[in-house]
Design a protein around this motif. Structure first.
Motif, PDB file in Angstrom:
ATOM      1  N   TYR A 155       0.814  -1.211   0.000  1.00 26.61           N
ATOM      2  CA  TYR A 155       0.000   0.000   0.000  1.00 26.61           C
ATOM      3  C   TYR A 155       0.852   1.267   0.000  1.00 26.61           C
ATOM      4  CZ  TYR A 155      -4.234  -2.743   0.820  1.00 26.61           C
ATOM      5  OH  TYR A 155      -5.280  -3.615   0.691  1.00 26.61           O
ATOM      6  N   GLY A 156       2.116   1.164   0.327  1.00 27.32           N
ATOM      7  CA  GLY A 156       2.973   2.341   0.376  1.00 27.32           C
ATOM      8  C   GLY A 156       3.299   2.933  -0.979  1.00 27.32           C
ATOM      9  N   THR A 157       3.011   2.211  -2.057  1.00 20.78           N
ATOM     10  CA  THR A 157       3.351   2.692  -3.394  1.00 20.78           C
ATOM     11  C   THR A 157       2.204   3.443  -4.064  1.00 20.78           C
ATOM     12  OG1 THR A 157       2.559   0.678  -4.510  1.00 20.78           O
ATOM     13  CG2 THR A 157       4.831   0.669  -3.687  1.00 20.78           C
ATOM     14  N   HIS A 158       1.039   3.523  -3.445  1.00 23.46           N
ATOM     15  CA  HIS A 158      -0.162   3.982  -4.131  1.00 23.46           C
ATOM     16  C   HIS A 158      -0.305   5.492  -4.171  1.00 23.46           C
ATOM     17  CE1 HIS A 158      -2.229  -0.037  -2.766  1.00 23.46           C
ATOM     18  NE2 HIS A 158      -1.166  -0.226  -3.507  1.00 23.46           N
ATOM     19  N   THR A 159      -0.956   5.949  -5.236  1.00 24.44           N
ATOM     20  CA  THR A 159      -1.584   7.264  -5.252  1.00 24.44           C
ATOM     21  C   THR A 159      -3.051   7.061  -5.601  1.00 24.44           C
ATOM     22  OG1 THR A 159      -1.019   7.641  -7.591  1.00 24.44           O
ATOM     23  CG2 THR A 159       0.527   8.456  -5.934  1.00 24.44           C
ATOM     24  N   TYR A 160      -3.911   7.928  -5.055  1.00 25.05           N
ATOM     25  CA  TYR A 160      -5.356   7.764  -5.189  1.00 25.05           C
ATOM     26  C   TYR A 160      -5.964   9.012  -5.826  1.00 25.05           C
ATOM     27  CZ  TYR A 160      -4.480   4.140  -1.683  1.00 25.05           C
ATOM     28  OH  TYR A 160      -3.992   3.063  -0.999  1.00 25.05           O
ATOM     29  N   THR A 161      -6.862   8.789  -6.785  1.00 27.91           N
ATOM     30  CA  THR A 161      -7.521   9.893  -7.469  1.00 27.91           C
ATOM     31  C   THR A 161      -9.004   9.599  -7.603  1.00 27.91           C
ATOM     32  OG1 THR A 161      -5.510  10.205  -8.801  1.00 27.91           O
ATOM     33  CG2 THR A 161      -7.513  11.357  -9.514  1.00 27.91           C
ATOM     34  N   PRO A 162      -9.882  10.443  -7.052  1.00 27.30           N
ATOM     35  CA  PRO A 162     -11.324  10.226  -7.244  1.00 27.30           C
ATOM     36  C   PRO A 162     -11.697  10.315  -8.724  1.00 27.30           C
ATOM     37  CG  PRO A 162     -10.927  11.767  -5.451  1.00 27.30           C
ATOM     38  CD  PRO A 162      -9.607  11.579  -6.150  1.00 27.30           C
ATOM     39  N   ILE A 212     -13.103  -7.094 -12.388  1.00 27.69           N
ATOM     40  CA  ILE A 212     -12.305  -8.115 -11.708  1.00 27.69           C
ATOM     41  C   ILE A 212     -13.158  -8.860 -10.683  1.00 27.69           C
ATOM     42  CG2 ILE A 212     -10.248  -8.568 -10.331  1.00 27.69           C
ATOM     43  CD1 ILE A 212      -9.700  -7.608 -13.201  1.00 27.69           C
ATOM     44  N   GLU A 213     -13.798  -8.125  -9.752  1.00 27.77           N
ATOM     45  CA  GLU A 213     -14.651  -8.786  -8.774  1.00 27.77           C
ATOM     46  C   GLU A 213     -15.460  -7.759  -8.003  1.00 27.77           C
ATOM     47  OE1 GLU A 213     -12.122 -10.954  -6.132  1.00 27.77           O
ATOM     48  OE2 GLU A 213     -11.478  -9.181  -5.029  1.00 27.77           O
ATOM     49  N   CYS A 214     -16.457  -8.250  -7.283  1.00 27.90           N
ATOM     50  CA  CYS A 214     -17.212  -7.437  -6.333  1.00 27.90           C
ATOM     51  C   CYS A 214     -17.166  -8.123  -4.979  1.00 27.90           C
ATOM     52  CB  CYS A 214     -18.666  -7.265  -6.772  1.00 27.90           C
ATOM     53  SG  CYS A 214     -19.705  -6.412  -5.537  1.00 27.90           S
ATOM     54  N   ASN A 215     -16.670  -7.409  -3.981  1.00 28.27           N
ATOM     55  CA  ASN A 215     -16.583  -7.943  -2.625  1.00 28.27           C
ATOM     56  C   ASN A 215     -17.728  -7.368  -1.800  1.00 28.27           C
ATOM     57  OD1 ASN A 215     -15.933  -8.601   0.041  1.00 28.27           O
ATOM     58  ND2 ASN A 215     -13.740  -8.390  -0.296  1.00 28.27           N
ATOM     59  N   PRO A 216     -18.654  -8.216  -1.303  1.00 27.27           N
ATOM     60  CA  PRO A 216     -19.793  -7.701  -0.541  1.00 27.27           C
ATOM     61  C   PRO A 216     -19.432  -7.217   0.859  1.00 27.27           C
ATOM     62  CG  PRO A 216     -19.833 -10.087  -0.532  1.00 27.27           C
ATOM     63  CD  PRO A 216     -18.724  -9.680  -1.459  1.00 27.27           C
ATOM     64  N   SER A 217     -18.195  -7.470   1.290  1.00 25.52           N
ATOM     65  CA  SER A 217     -17.730  -6.990   2.600  1.00 25.52           C
ATOM     66  C   SER A 217     -16.396  -6.283   2.469  1.00 25.52           C
ATOM     67  CB  SER A 217     -17.609  -8.164   3.583  1.00 25.52           C
ATOM     68  OG  SER A 217     -18.836  -8.833   3.747  1.00 25.52           O
ATOM     69  N   GLY A 218     -16.173  -5.641   1.334  1.00 25.78           N
ATOM     70  CA  GLY A 218     -14.870  -5.075   1.025  1.00 25.78           C
ATOM     71  C   GLY A 218     -14.481  -3.892   1.894  1.00 25.78           C
ATOM     72  N   GLN A 219     -13.174  -3.654   1.956  1.00 27.76           N
ATOM     73  CA  GLN A 219     -12.634  -2.527   2.717  1.00 27.76           C
ATOM     74  C   GLN A 219     -12.728  -1.246   1.885  1.00 27.76           C
ATOM     75  OE1 GLN A 219     -12.254  -3.203   5.668  1.00 27.76           O
ATOM     76  NE2 GLN A 219     -10.746  -4.755   6.172  1.00 27.76           N
ATOM     77  N   TRP A 220     -12.805  -0.122   2.567  1.00 26.66           N
ATOM     78  CA  TRP A 220     -12.922   1.164   1.890  1.00 26.66           C
ATOM     79  C   TRP A 220     -12.327   2.315   2.700  1.00 26.66           C
ATOM     80  CZ3 TRP A 220     -15.507   4.220   5.261  1.00 26.66           C
ATOM     81  CH2 TRP A 220     -16.319   3.565   6.200  1.00 26.66           C
ATOM     82  N   ALA A 221     -12.235   2.147   4.020  1.00 29.17           N
ATOM     83  CA  ALA A 221     -11.910   3.276   4.892  1.00 29.17           C
ATOM     84  C   ALA A 221     -10.523   3.851   4.626  1.00 29.17           C
ATOM     85  CB  ALA A 221     -12.034   2.862   6.356  1.00 29.17           C
ATOM     86  N   TRP A 222      -9.555   3.040   4.183  1.00 30.14           N
ATOM     87  CA  TRP A 222      -8.197   3.551   3.990  1.00 30.14           C
ATOM     88  C   TRP A 222      -8.122   4.566   2.841  1.00 30.14           C
ATOM     89  CZ3 TRP A 222      -9.521  -0.282   0.647  1.00 30.14           C
ATOM     90  CH2 TRP A 222      -8.909  -0.298  -0.597  1.00 30.14           C
ATOM     91  N   MET A 223      -9.128   4.559   1.953  1.00 27.06           N
ATOM     92  CA  MET A 223      -9.111   5.499   0.825  1.00 27.06           C
ATOM     93  C   MET A 223      -9.717   6.855   1.170  1.00 27.06           C
ATOM     94  SD  MET A 223     -10.152   3.089  -2.414  1.00 27.06           S
ATOM     95  CE  MET A 223     -11.774   2.715  -1.695  1.00 27.06           C
ATOM     96  N   GLU A 224     -10.412   6.936   2.289  1.00 28.42           N
ATOM     97  CA  GLU A 224     -11.104   8.180   2.615  1.00 28.42           C
ATOM     98  C   GLU A 224     -10.143   9.336   2.934  1.00 28.42           C
ATOM     99  OE1 GLU A 224     -15.292   9.067   4.662  1.00 28.42           O
ATOM    100  OE2 GLU A 224     -13.860   8.117   6.009  1.00 28.42           O
ATOM    101  N   PRO A 225      -9.116   9.162   3.784  1.00 28.21           N
ATOM    102  CA  PRO A 225      -8.227  10.298   4.085  1.00 28.21           C
ATOM    103  C   PRO A 225      -7.528  10.882   2.860  1.00 28.21           C
ATOM    104  CG  PRO A 225      -7.995   8.592   5.747  1.00 28.21           C
ATOM    105  CD  PRO A 225      -8.827   7.995   4.659  1.00 28.21           C
ATOM    106  N   PRO A 226      -6.941  10.065   1.952  1.00 27.77           N
ATOM    107  CA  PRO A 226      -6.233  10.685   0.821  1.00 27.77           C
ATOM    108  C   PRO A 226      -7.158  11.274  -0.248  1.00 27.77           C
ATOM    109  CG  PRO A 226      -6.120   8.301   0.630  1.00 27.77           C
ATOM    110  CD  PRO A 226      -6.722   8.594   1.976  1.00 27.77           C
ATOM    111  N   THR A 227      -8.428  10.886  -0.267  1.00 23.31           N
ATOM    112  CA  THR A 227      -9.337  11.379  -1.306  1.00 23.31           C
ATOM    113  C   THR A 227     -10.351  12.393  -0.798  1.00 23.31           C
ATOM    114  OG1 THR A 227     -10.944   9.598  -0.933  1.00 23.31           O
ATOM    115  CG2 THR A 227      -9.174   9.188  -2.545  1.00 23.31           C
ATOM    116  N   GLY A 228     -10.632  12.367   0.505  1.00 22.51           N
ATOM    117  CA  GLY A 228     -11.660  13.239   1.053  1.00 22.51           C
ATOM    118  C   GLY A 228     -13.071  12.796   0.751  1.00 22.51           C
ATOM    119  N   LEU A 229     -13.236  11.607   0.202  1.00 22.09           N
ATOM    120  CA  LEU A 229     -14.577  11.121  -0.120  1.00 22.09           C
ATOM    121  C   LEU A 229     -15.318  10.743   1.163  1.00 22.09           C
ATOM    122  CD1 LEU A 229     -13.744   8.901  -3.232  1.00 22.09           C
ATOM    123  CD2 LEU A 229     -14.805  11.166  -3.215  1.00 22.09           C
TER     124      LEU A 229
END
Length: 320
Positions: free
Chosen positions: A241-248, A286-303
């Protein structure tokens, strides 16, 4: 402060930071929350429920600190509870006890009157079957990479020869420990000469590798859609995860229609969809996860995904 005293039930294991964030948001709104792990049954969790000439289960679930009226739940955030275990029993009695816990307590929790499930545990179980998810995605109109699921080595080699480069990916994600630590089983590229007779031991999923420029995670929460482009340069972005950049991103209308069709197919109100983005701008499912994670994307995107999920749980069935 809400005037609705009906609790939101959060069913998950003790170590679930995503649930922690949502619970904090609900507490800040004055929404009553009861959290428990169904896997704590029967050591620190008990349940009594009854039904007669009505169609409503009535009863309680009790933890060391809380007693909850099952008939009063406005919604349930069903995340990742631990499994039932009875280590003090011999193997035959444990199988019997686990089955009774699953179909007894689990069945009651899946049958609460007037409760909005995010998501319903039975529907989660249906959607977690990757073959079913791929079939639903194809029916919904998504572009899919060629895929084979097999335990026949020569068929796996033939698929790789026809569609290479090809990746191997897990069909399911059970707990996998190395030196006592949970590990992610990564997606890996595989060649035909690496396929040996061990493939015959169980089913394996092989898929044509998508020539991608980025990954996309789309989190659907009720009526709201949050799409994020993930640039990592990795075959499997989950490995570092340290290599990522996130864009809404704005989700194309056709993709959103197909996602809605997939969720409706499985009876879900939440889904974490993964796509590979090609250089031609195609979103490959690729897939749909019905219990997937999402919270780690909120701080860098502001979503505002935490707020959206809290809105859904707080509203209950009145908004559905």
């Amino acid at each position: 402060m809400t005037s609705d005293e009906r609790p939101v039930l959060v069913v998950t294991n003790l170590d679930d930071p995503t649930a922690d964030i949502v619970i904090t948001e609900l507490h800040d709104r004055g929404v009553p929350v009861v959290r428990f792990d169904s896997g704590d049954f029967p050591a620190t969790l008990s349940c009594t429920a009854s039904i007669g000439d009505t169609d409503r289960w009535r009863g309680t679930v009790q933890t060391p600190s809380r007693r909850t009226d099952l008939g009063a739940a406005r919604s349930m955030y069903y995340r990742r509870p631990s499994g039932f275990a009875f280590p003090h029993l011999d193997s035959q009695d444990e199988r019997f006890a686990v089955a009774h816990a699953r179909y007894g307590l689990g069945g009651i929790l899946a049958s609460l009157p007037g409760c909005l499930y995010v998501n319903h545990p039975n529907r989660i179980g249906d959607a977690e079957y990757k073959p079913a998810g791929l079939a639903a995605a194809a029916e919904a109109g998504f572009m899919l990479p060629p895929t084979v699921i097999t335990n026949v080595p020569c068929d796996a080699r033939a698929f790789i020869s026809a569609h290479g480069p090809v990746i191997f990916k897990p069909i399911a994600v059970p707990l996998y420990l190395v030196d006592g630590k949970a590990q992610t089983v990564p997606v890996t590229e595989v060649t035909a000469d690496e396929i040996d007779d061990s493939v015959s031991g169980t089913m394996h999923l092989f898929q044509k590798r998508v020539d991608k420029i980025a990954d996309i995670r789309v989190t659907v929460i009720g009526e709201q859609v949050f799409a994020v482009r993930i640039d990592s340069g990795l075959l499997d972005w989950r490995t570092d995860y340290g290599t990522h950049t996130y864009t809404p991103l704005v989700t194309p209308p056709a993709v959103e229609r197909s996602m809605r069709a997939c969720l409706k197919h499985f009876g879900l109100v939440f889904g974490a969809f993964d796509f590979a983005l090609t250089g031609h701008g195609e979103w490959v499912f690729i897939e749909c996860n019905p219990s997937g994670q999402w919270a780690w994307m909120e701080p860098p995107t502001g979503l505002p995904m935490t707020a959206a999920l809290a809105d859904l749980l707080e509203g209950g069935l009145r908004d559905q």
